[in-house]
Design a protein around this motif. Structure first.
Motif, PDB file in Angstrom:
ATOM      1  N   TYR A   8      -3.954   7.824  -1.503  1.00 20.49           N
ATOM      2  CA  TYR A   8      -3.760   9.269  -1.542  1.00 20.49           C
ATOM      3  C   TYR A   8      -4.179   9.836  -0.205  1.00 20.49           C
ATOM      4  CZ  TYR A   8      -4.781  14.200  -2.286  1.00 20.49           C
ATOM      5  OH  TYR A   8      -4.838  15.568  -2.152  1.00 20.49           O
ATOM      6  N   GLU A   9      -3.221  10.412   0.503  1.00 16.05           N
ATOM      7  CA  GLU A   9      -3.498  11.026   1.796  1.00 16.05           C
ATOM      8  C   GLU A   9      -2.922  12.438   1.824  1.00 16.05           C
ATOM      9  OE1 GLU A   9      -4.119   8.012   5.283  1.00 16.05           O
ATOM     10  OE2 GLU A   9      -1.998   8.209   4.870  1.00 16.05           O
ATOM     11  N   PRO A  10      -3.751  13.459   1.571  1.00 15.38           N
ATOM     12  CA  PRO A  10      -3.247  14.819   1.705  1.00 15.38           C
ATOM     13  C   PRO A  10      -2.751  15.032   3.131  1.00 15.38           C
ATOM     14  CG  PRO A  10      -5.659  14.780   1.519  1.00 15.38           C
ATOM     15  CD  PRO A  10      -5.180  13.408   1.228  1.00 15.38           C
ATOM     16  N   VAL A  11      -1.488  15.394   3.272  1.00 16.65           N
ATOM     17  CA  VAL A  11      -0.870  15.467   4.596  1.00 16.65           C
ATOM     18  C   VAL A  11      -1.640  16.407   5.520  1.00 16.65           C
ATOM     19  CG1 VAL A  11       1.257  16.030   5.846  1.00 16.65           C
ATOM     20  CG2 VAL A  11       1.388  14.945   3.583  1.00 16.65           C
TER      21      VAL A  11
ATOM     22  N   ILE B  99       0.874  -1.168   0.000  1.00 17.89           N
ATOM     23  CA  ILE B  99       0.000   0.000   0.000  1.00 17.89           C
ATOM     24  C   ILE B  99       0.911   1.216   0.000  1.00 17.89           C
ATOM     25  CG2 ILE B  99      -1.828   1.259   1.184  1.00 17.89           C
ATOM     26  CD1 ILE B  99      -2.669  -1.319   2.528  1.00 17.89           C
ATOM     27  N   VAL B 100       1.085   1.834  -1.149  1.00 13.00           N
ATOM     28  CA  VAL B 100       2.027   2.940  -1.305  1.00 13.00           C
ATOM     29  C   VAL B 100       1.299   4.274  -1.124  1.00 13.00           C
ATOM     30  CG1 VAL B 100       3.748   4.010  -2.787  1.00 13.00           C
ATOM     31  CG2 VAL B 100       3.371   1.534  -2.915  1.00 13.00           C
ATOM     32  N   CYS B 101       1.766   5.076  -0.162  1.00 12.92           N
ATOM     33  CA  CYS B 101       1.102   6.344   0.162  1.00 12.92           C
ATOM     34  C   CYS B 101       1.751   7.525  -0.552  1.00 12.92           C
ATOM     35  CB  CYS B 101       1.160   6.597   1.660  1.00 12.92           C
ATOM     36  SG  CYS B 101       0.316   5.354   2.664  1.00 12.92           S
ATOM     37  N   VAL B 102       0.906   8.432  -1.008  1.00 13.23           N
ATOM     38  CA  VAL B 102       1.357   9.684  -1.610  1.00 13.23           C
ATOM     39  C   VAL B 102       0.449  10.804  -1.111  1.00 13.23           C
ATOM     40  CG1 VAL B 102       2.250   8.557  -3.687  1.00 13.23           C
ATOM     41  CG2 VAL B 102      -0.110   9.390  -3.673  1.00 13.23           C
ATOM     42  N   GLY B 103       0.932  12.041  -1.168  1.00 10.81           N
ATOM     43  CA  GLY B 103       0.085  13.156  -0.747  1.00 10.81           C
ATOM     44  C   GLY B 103       0.886  14.423  -0.520  1.00 10.81           C
ATOM     45  N   GLU B 104       0.220  15.553  -0.685  1.00  9.08           N
ATOM     46  CA  GLU B 104       0.872  16.855  -0.590  1.00  9.08           C
ATOM     47  C   GLU B 104       0.629  17.515   0.767  1.00  9.08           C
ATOM     48  OE1 GLU B 104      -3.321  18.072  -1.354  1.00  9.08           O
ATOM     49  OE2 GLU B 104      -2.047  16.387  -1.947  1.00  9.08           O
ATOM     50  N   THR B 105       1.481  18.460   1.119  1.00 10.49           N
ATOM     51  CA  THR B 105       1.304  19.241   2.335  1.00 10.49           C
ATOM     52  C   THR B 105       0.334  20.389   2.076  1.00 10.49           C
ATOM     53  OG1 THR B 105       3.106  20.775   1.850  1.00 10.49           O
ATOM     54  CG2 THR B 105       3.680  18.747   3.046  1.00 10.49           C
ATOM     55  N   GLU B 106      -0.065  21.068   3.142  1.00 12.47           N
ATOM     56  CA  GLU B 106      -0.970  22.207   2.998  1.00 12.47           C
ATOM     57  C   GLU B 106      -0.307  23.314   2.177  1.00 12.47           C
ATOM     58  OE1 GLU B 106      -3.913  24.962   5.773  1.00 12.47           O
ATOM     59  OE2 GLU B 106      -2.184  23.983   6.689  1.00 12.47           O
ATOM     60  N   ALA B 107       0.977  23.570   2.439  1.00 13.32           N
ATOM     61  CA  ALA B 107       1.684  24.622   1.705  1.00 13.32           C
ATOM     62  C   ALA B 107       1.759  24.295   0.222  1.00 13.32           C
ATOM     63  CB  ALA B 107       3.083  24.816   2.283  1.00 13.32           C
ATOM     64  N   GLU B 108       1.982  23.035  -0.078  1.00 12.86           N
ATOM     65  CA  GLU B 108       2.073  22.616  -1.487  1.00 12.86           C
ATOM     66  C   GLU B 108       0.727  22.759  -2.191  1.00 12.86           C
ATOM     67  OE1 GLU B 108       5.758  19.437  -0.864  1.00 12.86           O
ATOM     68  OE2 GLU B 108       3.672  18.790  -0.630  1.00 12.86           O
ATOM     69  N   ARG B 109      -0.346  22.453  -1.486  1.00 17.60           N
ATOM     70  CA  ARG B 109      -1.673  22.623  -2.100  1.00 17.60           C
ATOM     71  C   ARG B 109      -1.990  24.103  -2.298  1.00 17.60           C
ATOM     72  NH1 ARG B 109      -6.358  20.815  -3.852  1.00 17.60           N
ATOM     73  NH2 ARG B 109      -5.538  18.696  -3.921  1.00 17.60           N
ATOM     74  N   LYS B 110      -1.724  24.919  -1.297  1.00 15.62           N
ATOM     75  CA  LYS B 110      -2.035  26.338  -1.398  1.00 15.62           C
ATOM     76  C   LYS B 110      -1.235  27.030  -2.500  1.00 15.62           C
ATOM     77  CE  LYS B 110      -3.782  27.254   3.254  1.00 15.62           C
ATOM     78  NZ  LYS B 110      -3.560  27.978   4.533  1.00 15.62           N
ATOM     79  N   SER B 111      -0.038  26.477  -2.786  1.00 16.91           N
ATOM     80  CA  SER B 111       0.793  27.072  -3.832  1.00 16.91           C
ATOM     81  C   SER B 111       0.468  26.521  -5.215  1.00 16.91           C
ATOM     82  CB  SER B 111       2.277  26.843  -3.526  1.00 16.91           C
ATOM     83  OG  SER B 111       2.604  25.460  -3.591  1.00 16.91           O
ATOM     84  N   GLY B 112      -0.553  25.647  -5.290  1.00 16.48           N
ATOM     85  CA  GLY B 112      -0.961  25.100  -6.574  1.00 16.48           C
ATOM     86  C   GLY B 112      -0.089  23.968  -7.088  1.00 16.48           C
ATOM     87  N   ARG B 113       0.684  23.363  -6.195  1.00 11.81           N
ATOM     88  CA  ARG B 113       1.633  22.323  -6.611  1.00 11.81           C
ATOM     89  C   ARG B 113       1.178  20.921  -6.239  1.00 11.81           C
ATOM     90  NH1 ARG B 113       6.221  22.415  -3.961  1.00 11.81           N
ATOM     91  NH2 ARG B 113       7.506  21.639  -5.688  1.00 11.81           N
ATOM     92  N   ALA B 114      -0.069  20.755  -5.819  1.00 11.86           N
ATOM     93  CA  ALA B 114      -0.521  19.446  -5.337  1.00 11.86           C
ATOM     94  C   ALA B 114      -0.324  18.347  -6.373  1.00 11.86           C
ATOM     95  CB  ALA B 114      -1.987  19.518  -4.907  1.00 11.86           C
TER      96      ALA B 114
END
Length: 246
Positions: free
Chosen positions: A162-165, A122-137
């Motif tokens: 997919y787990e958004p951090v 089970i391979v996890c991936v996901g972006e941080t809040e800063a990465e999402r806010k900067s449009g880089r998700a």
């Protein structure tokens, strides 16, 4: 494809916690088994005790080392998890990436070790809040998918979570549209990596999943189940999430 709802107990649970597992088993009746697979990933010290009695609920590990054996104090090989009764293992969780500095390369090696041992990765991936806010998700998630997935896979040997951090344990949840966008993006990436197999790999959503939002989140296109944290510690909550498929 049959969805999977997996519980990540993290660093929670003792021997007496088997009572919660027993309650989950009792609640995972024939009707439930027909529509959804369930799994629990307890701390490694509980796997050998949980596995023999888990029946219709799969038991998994929360991490593994890339090598079969060696001088790696405190680490656990995928083969050792398999020997203890596990059938799957989480790799690349954001807490491992952050707390232990795991790179995509390390995660990929662990996913390939899981496959080598006959475990579902089970391979996890996901972006941080800063990465999402900067449009880089999507860029961040795409980079993680490209770098963390094993070289080859089957629909049976690989699950992606997919787990958004920023949503893990915070109570914050992305909109259904946000989840659909990322899951669709991951699906396209998996097809590019694996061809037709990529269409059948299950993609789980994780991040503050609970009974009250499970139905909405699990009905999103390309969401094939959930990786559940705190709500998987109690049988009533975990089974209520799984009941979204009934």
């Amino acid at each position: 494809m049959k969805p999977l709802v997996a519980g990540n107990w993290k660093m929670n649970g003792v021997a007496a916690s088997v009572a919660e597992l027993d309650a989950m088993i009792a609640g995972h009746d024939a009707a439930s088994r027909a529509v959804v697979d369930l799994a629990i990933c307890p701390p490694a010290v509980l796997i050998a005790a949980f596995a023999p009695r888990s029946g219709p609920i799969a038991i998994g590990g929360q991490d593994c080392h890339a090598k079969v054996s060696g001088a790696h104090t405190g680490d656990i090989a995928a083969e050792q998890l398999k020997d203890a009764g596990a059938t799957m293992v989480i790799v690349g969780h954001s807490e491992r990436r952050t707390d232990h500095g795991e790179t995509d390369e390390i995660v990929r090696a662990k996913a390939e070790a899981a496959q080598r041992a006959g475990l579902v990765a089970i391979v996890c991936v996901g972006e941080t809040e800063a990465e999402r806010k900067s449009g880089r998700a999507l860029y961040v998630v795409g980079t993680q998918v490209d770098g963390s997935m094993p070289a080859s896979a089957t629909a049976e040997s690989l699950v992606v979570a997919y787990e958004p951090v920023w949503a893990i344990g915070t109570g914050l949840v992305p909109t259904a549209a946000d989840v659909a966008e990322v899951h669709g993006f991951i699906r396209a990436k998996l097809v590019a990596l694996y061809g037709p197999v990529g269409e059948s790999v299950r993609i789980l959503y994780g991040g503050s999943v609970k009974p009250s939002n499970a139905k909405e989140l699990l009905s999103v296109k390309n969401v094939n189940g959930a990786l559940v944290g705190g709500a998987s510690l109690k049988a009533t909550d975990f089974l209520a999430i799984a009941a979204a498929y009934r």
